[in-house]
Design an enzyme around this catalytic site. Structure first.
Site, PDB file in Angstrom:
ATOM      1  N   LYS A 141      23.753  15.402 -76.344  1.00  0.00           N
ATOM      2  CA  LYS A 141      23.150  14.145 -75.881  1.00  0.00           C
ATOM      3  C   LYS A 141      24.199  13.395 -75.063  1.00  0.00           C
ATOM      4  CE  LYS A 141      23.526  10.416 -77.022  1.00  0.00           C
ATOM      5  NZ  LYS A 141      24.381   9.262 -76.580  1.00  0.00           N
ATOM      6  N   ASN A 159      23.872  -0.601 -66.497  1.00  0.00           N
ATOM      7  CA  ASN A 159      25.062  -0.953 -67.262  1.00  0.00           C
ATOM      8  C   ASN A 159      25.369  -2.440 -67.266  1.00  0.00           C
ATOM      9  OD1 ASN A 159      26.237   1.583 -68.374  1.00  0.00           O
ATOM     10  ND2 ASN A 159      25.922   2.189 -66.244  1.00  0.00           N
ATOM     11  N   THR A 174      23.358  -6.779 -75.624  1.00  0.00           N
ATOM     12  CA  THR A 174      23.633  -8.216 -75.903  1.00  0.00           C
ATOM     13  C   THR A 174      22.829  -9.151 -75.044  1.00  0.00           C
ATOM     14  OG1 THR A 174      25.499  -8.273 -74.386  1.00  0.00           O
ATOM     15  CG2 THR A 174      25.930  -7.739 -76.694  1.00  0.00           C
ATOM     16  N   THR A 177      27.451   7.972 -75.720  1.00  0.00           N
ATOM     17  CA  THR A 177      28.452   8.971 -76.034  1.00  0.00           C
ATOM     18  C   THR A 177      27.936  10.373 -75.817  1.00  0.00           C
ATOM     19  OG1 THR A 177      29.537   7.586 -77.628  1.00  0.00           O
ATOM     20  CG2 THR A 177      29.612   9.937 -78.073  1.00  0.00           C
ATOM     21  N   THR A 220      19.732   8.940 -76.854  1.00  0.00           N
ATOM     22  CA  THR A 220      19.771   7.477 -76.714  1.00  0.00           C
ATOM     23  C   THR A 220      19.041   7.123 -75.424  1.00  0.00           C
ATOM     24  OG1 THR A 220      21.991   7.646 -75.743  1.00  0.00           O
ATOM     25  CG2 THR A 220      21.853   7.121 -78.078  1.00  0.00           C
TER      26      THR A 220
END
EC number: 2.3.1.35
Lengths: 383, 383
Positions: free
Chosen positions: A168, A378, A383, A179, A146
């Site tokens: 990952k 972060n 969004t 994750t 990711t």
């Protein structure tokens, strides 16, 4: 050097279109046997993603023939519709592989609270089956990335058998609850009970001691599959040692790629009354934002370390603690020790040693510093 | 509006020279009686500063006639020599006031691991005694400031008696383990046992529910002194209510002045099986760096809230949680609810509501967002 290092495994990584970036996003690892023994550990978070709910149930039989992993969406907090997507993912893979759906583990990673697009995902699973190869390990490791900047792979060969794996994630440092997903394969022939015991011991000493930012994912999965293709049945202790080495290798790769981190920090707690005490102390320090910002600022602020130690319930005398940073004992007997000017925090690797003077147990916890880049990644993402 | 709002108290704030800035750094609050009943609560950190060790012992008799507070140095991890400094501070104040040293509480705040300069501190204590005034509350509140941008004071008058107080700090957001110090005075006439019970109830619902960054100070102290000068002996329940209001007022002033914070966040957990459950959930969310960076980024990322709730051991169904941000129920039944586009995170005040659907208990925990300024303040400061 990956999930296809061991005999009996094929893998693939393809682009299904789940990611806006157009990068690979569906991986598949298949165990061609003869054994299909398997074990897995999952996040202890009580709010779990749909693939974790599925995989936790289906692994209970102690076997797995394949695992489908997608990036580009965590399929978490997506309700019954999201669970149906996980189920169909397993069904499509199973049908094409000629196995049962319950033999297919599923892992997902990416943004939460959004349904995966089945019109992209399911054809991607079919494409992955078509692309399976005994040399597909790196493709699979790439497709699960990711925000990882590099793919993570490792392998160890011992005598006539091999353990290999891919991972990952970056603890929980990656944005939006990205994750840690880990798939480990071996051609050793071991029962699922032995695999389970070995996996729990190996992860307890490696991935469980990595705490990037104290946040626990909803999707974390570590899956171990054994093909038995080597014909070798190693001693469980010997196997656990090799498995632990592979897990540790992958864990340190995750630490090194933690987003926004300037430093990799090993917190060694020594002379503890028990290993649990040593771990408790290490975890408290690893969760201190004040400590982690100090390391970012190259400030050997041992007072912040002692203040964190003081929140642990481990056995120690608060007036008799020693602390070293990169080998300089800056705190002696809970007071000023060697000069902090001797500490060089320029290198990326930092070792903090905490001497509890209460026994002979020890443990190391790994973490990262808390940086501007962490806050940026972060807060600015999603969004 | 401060520690001199109640009858029977004098206070002072002077400059002893402990701070490089040359700002006031020694405060003194004296209870002229007739009562000298007192109670205090201290940090639960096991690694404690010398003034906490002294004050915790000397308050056990249930009385205090004065408190000396210094900024410019925490006197923490300074060993026997540091303890002697605390002792001499109490002795000098006691001698000038004509009371016993054990009647003098001591509080310190500032950098840790460094001895205080007695040649500056002790003359400062003498100067503070000379400067005592019934109008000295604001001077005292100013002299305990470290990185605070404003002094914090509050008072309530109920019938014929008054509760007033001052505070410094910003949870643990201030650099280098700066501390929360609070002194509250009242002219009500209550026993030390009643004061102790009231103080524990009031702080449990106010200061204890403020978690700026999860880090626990070595010096935190909340001291309550009663002069009885009003002649009124209020009902303990009534007194506790007024005391709680003053504590809450001061706690929210600390929250508002938290360094580097862009948002003040109230985390309300409702319909919990118990108040302890509601608190547990609120504290987990308040400690999530991922949640706190999302709020900084004005991102109504409810998935990060659910992931934090999932690390709590409270009673709830992980598949049946509702979450509102600023009144918009963005998560329903652990899935997507109202549109996140309806949430406006521009205002400084944010309310997160978590509905556990498991009972009728509730609790609110307050925290701040995690910002670039927090990282800057806590990495660039000291050594």
């Amino acid at each position: 050097m990956s999930v296809t290092a061991a005999q009996g495994f094929r893998a693939a990584g393809v682009t299904a279109g789940l990611k806006d970036s157009g990068k690979p996003d569906v991986a598949l690892v298949v165990n061609d046997g003869p054994s299909s023994a398997a074990a897995a550990v999952f996040t202890s978070n009580r709010c779990q993603a749909n693939p974790v709910i599925w995989s936790r149930e289906t692994i209970k039989g102690g076997t797995a023939r394949a695992v489908v992993l997608n990036s580009g969406g965590a399929n978490c907090y997506t309700g019954a519709e999201g669970f149906a997507t996980t189920h169909r993912t397993a069904e499509v893979a199973a049908e094409r592989l000629g196995i049962g759906a319950v033999d297919v583990q599923v892992c997902s990673t990416g943004l939460i609270g959004r349904l995966l697009d089945e019109d992209k995902l399911l054809p991607g699973v079919e494409a992955a089956v078509a692309a399976l190869s005994a040399e597909g390990g790196t493709d699979a490791a790439t497709a699960i990335m990711t925000t990882d900047t590099v793919s993570k792979q490792a392998a160890r060969s011992v005598g006539g058998w091999t353990v290999g794996g891919m991972a990952k994630g970056a603890g929980m440092l990656a944005p939006a609850l990205a994750t840690m997903l880990v798939v480990i394969t071996t051609d050793a022939d071991l029962s699922s009970a032995d695999l389970d015991a070995a996996l729990r011991r190996a992860t307890a000493r490696t991935f469980d001691r990595l705490d990037s930012d104290g946040c626990q994912s909803t999707n974390d999965t570590v899956l171990l599959m054994a093909s038995g293709a080597s014909g070798a049945s190693p001693d469980v202790e010997e196997f656990t040692t090799a498995l632990t080495e592979v897990c540790q290798d992958l864990a340190l790769q995750l630490l090194a790629d933690a987003e926004g981190a300037d430093h990799e920090i090993a917190i060694e707690t020594i002379n503890a009354a028990s290993e649990a005490d040593a771990l408790s102390v290490g975890r408290e320090v690893a969760r201190s934002n004040l400590f982690k910002t100090a390391i970012f600022g190259k400030d050997p602020n041992w007072g912040r370390i002692l203040a964190s130690v003081g929140t642990s319930d481990a056995v120690f005398d608060p007036a008799d603690l020693d602390v070293a940073i990169n080998g300089v004992w800056v705190c002696r007997d809970s007071g000023v020790g060697e000069s902090i000017d001797l500490v060089d925090l320029t290198p990326r690797h930092v070792t903090v040693t905490i001497d509890l003077k209460s026994g002979d147990a020890a443990a190391t916890v790994w973490t990262n510093d808390l940086t501007h880049a962490y806050v940026h990644e972060n807060s600015a993402y999603s969004t």
